[in-house]
Design a protein around this motif. Structure first.
Motif, PDB file in Angstrom:
ATOM      1  N   SER A   1      27.170 -17.725  -4.253  1.00 53.41           N
ATOM      2  CA  SER A   1      26.890 -19.065  -3.731  1.00 53.41           C
ATOM      3  C   SER A   1      26.444 -19.997  -4.849  1.00 53.41           C
ATOM      4  N   GLY A   2      26.407 -21.286  -4.526  1.00 53.94           N
ATOM      5  CA  GLY A   2      25.789 -22.244  -5.422  1.00 53.94           C
ATOM      6  C   GLY A   2      24.277 -22.144  -5.358  1.00 53.94           C
ATOM      7  N   ALA A   3      23.590 -22.914  -6.201  1.00 50.98           N
ATOM      8  CA  ALA A   3      22.130 -22.846  -6.282  1.00 50.98           C
ATOM      9  C   ALA A   3      21.485 -23.700  -5.197  1.00 50.98           C
ATOM     10  N   PHE A   4      20.381 -23.179  -4.617  1.00 53.44           N
ATOM     11  CA  PHE A   4      19.565 -23.937  -3.675  1.00 53.44           C
ATOM     12  C   PHE A   4      18.391 -24.561  -4.423  1.00 53.44           C
ATOM     13  N   GLU A   5      17.680 -25.471  -3.764  1.00 53.96           N
ATOM     14  CA  GLU A   5      16.540 -26.127  -4.387  1.00 53.96           C
ATOM     15  C   GLU A   5      15.263 -25.318  -4.220  1.00 53.96           C
ATOM     16  N   PHE A   6      15.377 -24.118  -3.677  1.00 60.89           N
ATOM     17  CA  PHE A   6      14.200 -23.295  -3.419  1.00 60.89           C
ATOM     18  C   PHE A   6      14.606 -21.826  -3.539  1.00 60.89           C
ATOM     19  N   PRO A   7      13.641 -20.931  -3.801  1.00 62.19           N
ATOM     20  CA  PRO A   7      13.964 -19.499  -3.892  1.00 62.19           C
ATOM     21  C   PRO A   7      14.192 -18.898  -2.510  1.00 62.19           C
ATOM     22  N   LEU A   8      15.075 -17.903  -2.446  1.00 65.27           N
ATOM     23  CA  LEU A   8      15.390 -17.222  -1.192  1.00 65.27           C
ATOM     24  C   LEU A   8      14.688 -15.868  -1.141  1.00 65.27           C
ATOM     25  N   PRO A   9      14.187 -15.454   0.029  1.00 63.82           N
ATOM     26  CA  PRO A   9      13.666 -14.085   0.171  1.00 63.82           C
ATOM     27  C   PRO A   9      14.816 -13.115   0.424  1.00 63.82           C
ATOM     28  N   GLN A  10      14.607 -11.821   0.168  1.00 61.86           N
ATOM     29  CA  GLN A  10      15.685 -10.847   0.342  1.00 61.86           C
ATOM     30  C   GLN A  10      15.768 -10.319   1.773  1.00 61.86           C
ATOM     31  N   ARG A  11      14.622 -10.147   2.438  1.00 63.66           N
ATOM     32  CA  ARG A  11      14.597  -9.426   3.720  1.00 63.66           C
ATOM     33  C   ARG A  11      15.554  -9.992   4.774  1.00 63.66           C
ATOM     34  N   PRO A  12      15.606 -11.319   4.996  1.00 62.71           N
ATOM     35  CA  PRO A  12      16.493 -11.811   6.068  1.00 62.71           C
ATOM     36  C   PRO A  12      17.975 -11.609   5.788  1.00 62.71           C
ATOM     37  N   TYR A  13      18.329 -11.201   4.561  1.00 64.76           N
ATOM     38  CA  TYR A  13      19.741 -11.098   4.196  1.00 64.76           C
ATOM     39  C   TYR A  13      20.165  -9.658   3.916  1.00 64.76           C
ATOM     40  N   ASP A  14      19.281  -8.693   4.245  1.00 62.59           N
ATOM     41  CA  ASP A  14      19.637  -7.277   4.170  1.00 62.59           C
ATOM     42  C   ASP A  14      20.339  -6.863   5.456  1.00 62.59           C
ATOM     43  N   ASN A  15      21.166  -5.850   5.365  1.00 58.32           N
ATOM     44  CA  ASN A  15      21.809  -5.306   6.563  1.00 58.32           C
ATOM     45  C   ASN A  15      20.958  -4.166   7.100  1.00 58.32           C
ATOM     46  N   ASP A  16      19.765  -4.509   7.580  1.00 58.07           N
ATOM     47  CA  ASP A  16      18.822  -3.525   8.099  1.00 58.07           C
ATOM     48  C   ASP A  16      18.844  -3.600   9.621  1.00 58.07           C
ATOM     49  N   PRO A  17      19.340  -2.555  10.316  1.00 57.15           N
ATOM     50  CA  PRO A  17      19.445  -2.630  11.780  1.00 57.15           C
ATOM     51  C   PRO A  17      18.102  -2.755  12.472  1.00 57.15           C
ATOM     52  N   LYS A  18      17.003  -2.409  11.783  1.00 54.59           N
ATOM     53  CA  LYS A  18      15.679  -2.503  12.397  1.00 54.59           C
ATOM     54  C   LYS A  18      15.117  -3.921  12.313  1.00 54.59           C
ATOM     55  N   TYR A  19      15.739  -4.784  11.494  1.00 55.41           N
ATOM     56  CA  TYR A  19      15.234  -6.144  11.310  1.00 55.41           C
ATOM     57  C   TYR A  19      16.121  -7.092  12.103  1.00 55.41           C
ATOM     58  N   THR A  20      15.571  -7.693  13.161  1.00 58.51           N
ATOM     59  CA  THR A  20      16.386  -8.486  14.082  1.00 58.51           C
ATOM     60  C   THR A  20      16.510  -9.947  13.685  1.00 58.51           C
ATOM     61  N   ASP A  21      15.666 -10.430  12.771  1.00 60.28           N
ATOM     62  CA  ASP A  21      15.686 -11.849  12.413  1.00 60.28           C
ATOM     63  C   ASP A  21      16.557 -12.107  11.186  1.00 60.28           C
ATOM     64  N   LYS A  22      17.780 -11.582  11.205  1.00 59.16           N
ATOM     65  CA  LYS A  22      18.700 -11.826  10.095  1.00 59.16           C
ATOM     66  C   LYS A  22      19.110 -13.295  10.084  1.00 59.16           C
ATOM     67  N   GLN A  23      19.385 -13.819   8.898  1.00 56.80           N
ATOM     68  CA  GLN A  23      19.782 -15.212   8.769  1.00 56.80           C
ATOM     69  C   GLN A  23      21.164 -15.338   8.142  1.00 56.80           C
ATOM     70  N   PHE A  24      22.007 -14.339   8.403  1.00 53.08           N
ATOM     71  CA  PHE A  24      23.411 -14.424   8.006  1.00 53.08           C
ATOM     72  C   PHE A  24      24.249 -13.712   9.054  1.00 53.08           C
ATOM     73  N   LEU A  25      25.469 -14.197   9.255  1.00 58.81           N
ATOM     74  CA  LEU A  25      26.360 -13.640  10.272  1.00 58.81           C
ATOM     75  C   LEU A  25      27.788 -13.648   9.737  1.00 58.81           C
ATOM     76  N   PRO A  26      28.311 -12.491   9.291  1.00 56.82           N
ATOM     77  CA  PRO A  26      29.709 -12.431   8.843  1.00 56.82           C
ATOM     78  C   PRO A  26      30.653 -12.384  10.047  1.00 56.82           C
ATOM     79  N   VAL A  27      31.679 -13.223  10.043  1.00 58.16           N
ATOM     80  CA  VAL A  27      32.673 -13.251  11.117  1.00 58.16           C
ATOM     81  C   VAL A  27      34.032 -13.615  10.510  1.00 58.16           C
ATOM     82  N   ASP A  28      35.069 -12.895  10.888  1.00 59.39           N
ATOM     83  CA  ASP A  28      36.427 -13.243  10.456  1.00 59.39           C
ATOM     84  C   ASP A  28      36.959 -14.307  11.416  1.00 59.39           C
ATOM     85  N   VAL A  29      36.627 -15.568  11.170  1.00 62.89           N
ATOM     86  CA  VAL A  29      36.916 -16.624  12.141  1.00 62.89           C
ATOM     87  C   VAL A  29      38.398 -16.966  12.216  1.00 62.89           C
TER      88      VAL A  29
END
Length: 729
Positions: free
Chosen positions: A404-432
């Protein structure tokens, strides 16, 4: 003081135990029990017993699975190592201590499971059972086993499936094989319902238990047999996706031929929960009928061993288990891989299918020429690897797809891991666009306490941004704090769910809150970023990601949300039509709604669960823990009162203030309550909290149950259709 005669008698028993115990961990446990006699400082002369037994125990320890040890076993093992070390001058024990020390090392923080190599074609299913040892004078113990399952097609002329169970029992066990047959029948029914599997096809099922000398019967493996059979058959009959079994989940319970889970013994269930709790497992599937009692016992374990966690999954059918991606995750193949599997299957079929095979191979060859650069590369997004203020889209093989391009702030890793125990993911892959390459829906999070912008972005399969739109809108509702350009003073990141409309368009449903107190806005966005529906304003924060379920059987899924309503201080369940979302959630007689001049909400159903005497001030100590739909078109909703979802009771400062107390409510197909399930301990816990608040105690559980039922409020559309205490039924 233990006499030398008593020690010699115990040694004679140990010699017999070591001869009859087949499992290496049982040999170690028997030895640990014997050497614990030497904890008495007045007992002397352990040297001869160390010389005799330590080599045998060391040999067993080298084969022992550390996940079979409990904390008390680890402590006894450490004591044996210390005892042997003190006798090192008299007894040459150095070599024998190495396997024991290796076995003891993981027990300080809990046993770590050791996985054996599984044949490529086999499905591995972790399962739990209870083993009894009357001949070893040991108490029953929960055990973890690996069940290996394979399926292969046989002649359709066979009258039935060929089922082989490699039973480790010394004597034949009719119940064991009978349970396997019932489980296969349930698996076939599920595969027929989900994939259209023909009932005329026949298979050979091979069930092999990695028993290491364990002794058990087949009932406890019924669920494991069934999910293993589903995954094994899907590997040879389903071409678009591949099913596997989560390595961190275990299954226990009997399975009926029609796919129902039978209840199990309560004491045995406790032993299974304790075994799973002290292992590397994170999910345990049990019959739903036991879930309340199981939570109670699990809470006791969590208090005794802080830091260890186990999630219980209650289920009443094979369909509920096999369709849960946490337990049976599906791996969807790309288009070239799908065609290759179809071609290979056709090539192996009868000669009359060769023309179809040649056609599929020709199409595959064309795709290879057309997409040569992507053959052999997996274009599915597994997780995002955060690199400070940017991220890399990464496939299941760990390969970078794009950055990706750069954001104006740092990103945390946890919301973007593929951890089935973590329900608050902030990414959704879809073959649209259905080209075999994932696009990516992305919502930003900021590492630290700053609030991110309330935005959602769709990235193309090469990392190009296709569009960015807000996940929340400014409304006329009181204290709505969303600011210009999507910035907010308080923001709960969006949950995202992919929806395919009747015309085939891939859409995304978002739920996010950009106000304080939290008010969730629900919107449906098209593949081009346009708003199709929403926002629907739910006046309270949701308890978890929304779900899509066809409630009314019209083949159009509804949106199910669990939340709590801040205006009336109640846990709430919301049912929405995703293509028709607008307005504000109930109730409609309070000043906040009336002053907003907004429309009433477009919900199909809205359920407000009962209040209790624990409600005080602006805190609503209740939250929905789970919603489970049954085949009979009813649902069971578990509401945590008091300590649910981290909410504490105002006025209590001790550890009881956050105590989770579950109550199960049974609702019919119109979400009207038909029953309340209140375990005895729930009344006891409620009285503890009520006493701390100086409020009257519950003296009649049946009368309290009636009060809860009468306090239910059910909306159909924007009108109340059920509220017994108000005379509406």
């Amino acid at each position: 003081m233990t006499s030398i005669i008593e020690i010699e008698q115990a040694a004679a028993k140990l010699r017999r135990y070591l001869r009859i115990a087949q499992s290496p961990d049982l040999k170690v446990i028997c030895g640990l029990r014997f050497f614990d006699l030497f904890r008495d400082k007045k007992v002397v002369f352990p040297e001869s017993y160390l010389r005799e037994f330590l080599p045998i125990l060391a040999e067993a320890a080298a084969k022992c699975r550390s996940r079979e040890l409990f904390p008390e076993d680890g402590e006894a093992l450490s004591r044996l190592i210390e005892l042997a070390s003190h006798q090192a001058r008299e007894v040459p024990v150095a070599a024998d201590l190495v396997p024991l020390m290796k076995l003891a090392s993981p027990t300080a923080e809990g046993p770590v499971a050791e996985r054996k190599t599984v044949p490529k074609e086999a499905v591995r299913v972790p399962c739990l059972f209870v083993e009894y040892y009357p001949d070893l004078d040991l108490p029953p113990r929960g055990r973890i086993l690996d069940l290996l399952v394979t399926a292969s097609p046989i002649s359709a002329k066979a009258e039935s499936d060929d089922i082989v169970v490699r039973n480790p029992m010394a004597e034949p066990d009719d119940r064991f094989l009978a349970q396997a047959r019932d489980s296969v029948a349930a698996a076939r029914k599920y595969l027929s319902d989900r994939y259209g599997l023909s009932s005329k096809k026949r298979y050979r099922f091979d069930f092999a238990v990695d028993s290491t000398g364990a002794r058990f019967t087949g009932d406890s493996l019924g669920v494991a047999f069934a999910v293993g059979a589903v995954a094994a058959v899907a590997r040879i009959e389903v071409f678009r996706e591949r099913l596997s079994i989560a390595s961190f989940a275990a299954f226990s319970g009997a399975m009926t031929a029609d796919g129902k889970l039978n209840q199990i013994d309560g004491e045995a269930l406790k032993r299974k929960i304790r075994r799973a709790f002290h292992s590397d497992l994170t999910l345990l599937v049990i019959p739903r009928a036991h879930i309340t009692d199981a939570w109670t016992y699990l809470s006791e374990l969590e208090k005794a061993f802080p830091g260890r966690k186990l999630e219980l999954v209650g289920a009443d059918s094979l369909a509920a288990i096999a369709s849960d991606p946490r337990l049976v995750p599906p791996e969807r193949f790309s288009t070239p891989a799908y065609l290759a599997r179809k071609a290979w299957h056709a090539k192996r079929s009868a000669w009359v299918e060769y023309p179809a095979a040649l056609l599929l191979i020709s199409v595959l060859a064309y795709l290879i020429l057309l997409h040569l650069r992507v053959i052999g590369f997996d274009w599915r997004i597994d997780h995002l690897e955060v690199l400070g203020n940017r991220f890399k889209a990464t496939n299941p093989n760990g390969k970078t797809m794009w950055e990706s391009g750069a954001f104006e702030f740092p990103l945390p890793q946890r919301p973007y891991d593929n951890d089935p125990k973590y329900t608050d993911k902030q990414f959704l892959p879809v073959d649209v666009d259905n080209d075999g390459k994932d696009e990516l829906y992305f919502t930003p999070a900021i590492a630290g306490k700053e609030k991110p912008p309330a935005l959602i972005t769709l990235y193309d399969d090469d990392g190009t941004i296709k569009w960015t739109v807000p996940t929340c809108e400014r409304t006329s509702y009181s204290v709505d704090t969303i600011l210009a350009k999507g910035a907010v003073s308080s923001y709960v990141p969006a949950h995202m769910v992919s929806i395919v409309l009747n015309d085939g368009e891939h859409c995304v449903l978002t739920t996010a809150s950009a106000s304080y107190p939290a008010r969730t806005q629900v919107m449906l966005l098209g593949v081009d970023g346009r708003k199709i529906s929403g926002p629907y304003l739910q006046t309270g924060h949701e308890s978890g990601p929304p779900r899509l379920i066809d409630i009314d059987g019209d083949k159009h899924p509804e949106v199910i949300m669990s939340t709590y309503n801040r205006r009336c201080m109640r846990a709430a369940l919301v049912v929405l039509d995703p293509t028709n979302m607008a307005g504000v959630s109930p109730p409609y007689d309070d000043s906040l709604f009336l002053s907003s001049k907004m429309n009433r909400g477009s919900q199909k159903w809205y359920v407000l669960f009962p209040q209790t005497e624990l409600v005080k001030g602006d805190i609503a100590p209740s939250a929905i823990e789970g919603i489970r739909f049954t085949d009979s078109h009813t649902c069971q909703v578990t509401v945590f009162y008091a300590g649910g979802m981290g909410v504490k009771v105002v006025g209590l400062k001790d550890e009881n203030a956050g105590m989770p107390i579950p109550i199960d409510f049974i609702l019919d197909e119109n979400f009207i309550p038909v029953d309340v399930l209140i375990p005895d301990h729930t009344v006891e816990y409620f009285n503890i909290l009520l006493s701390g608040l100086g409020k009257p105690q519950i003296t009649d559980a049946n009368e309290w149950r009636k009060q809860l039922l009468s306090d239910f409020i059910v909306y159909r559309g924007d009108s109340i259709v059920h509220h017994l205490s108000a005379g509406i039924d």
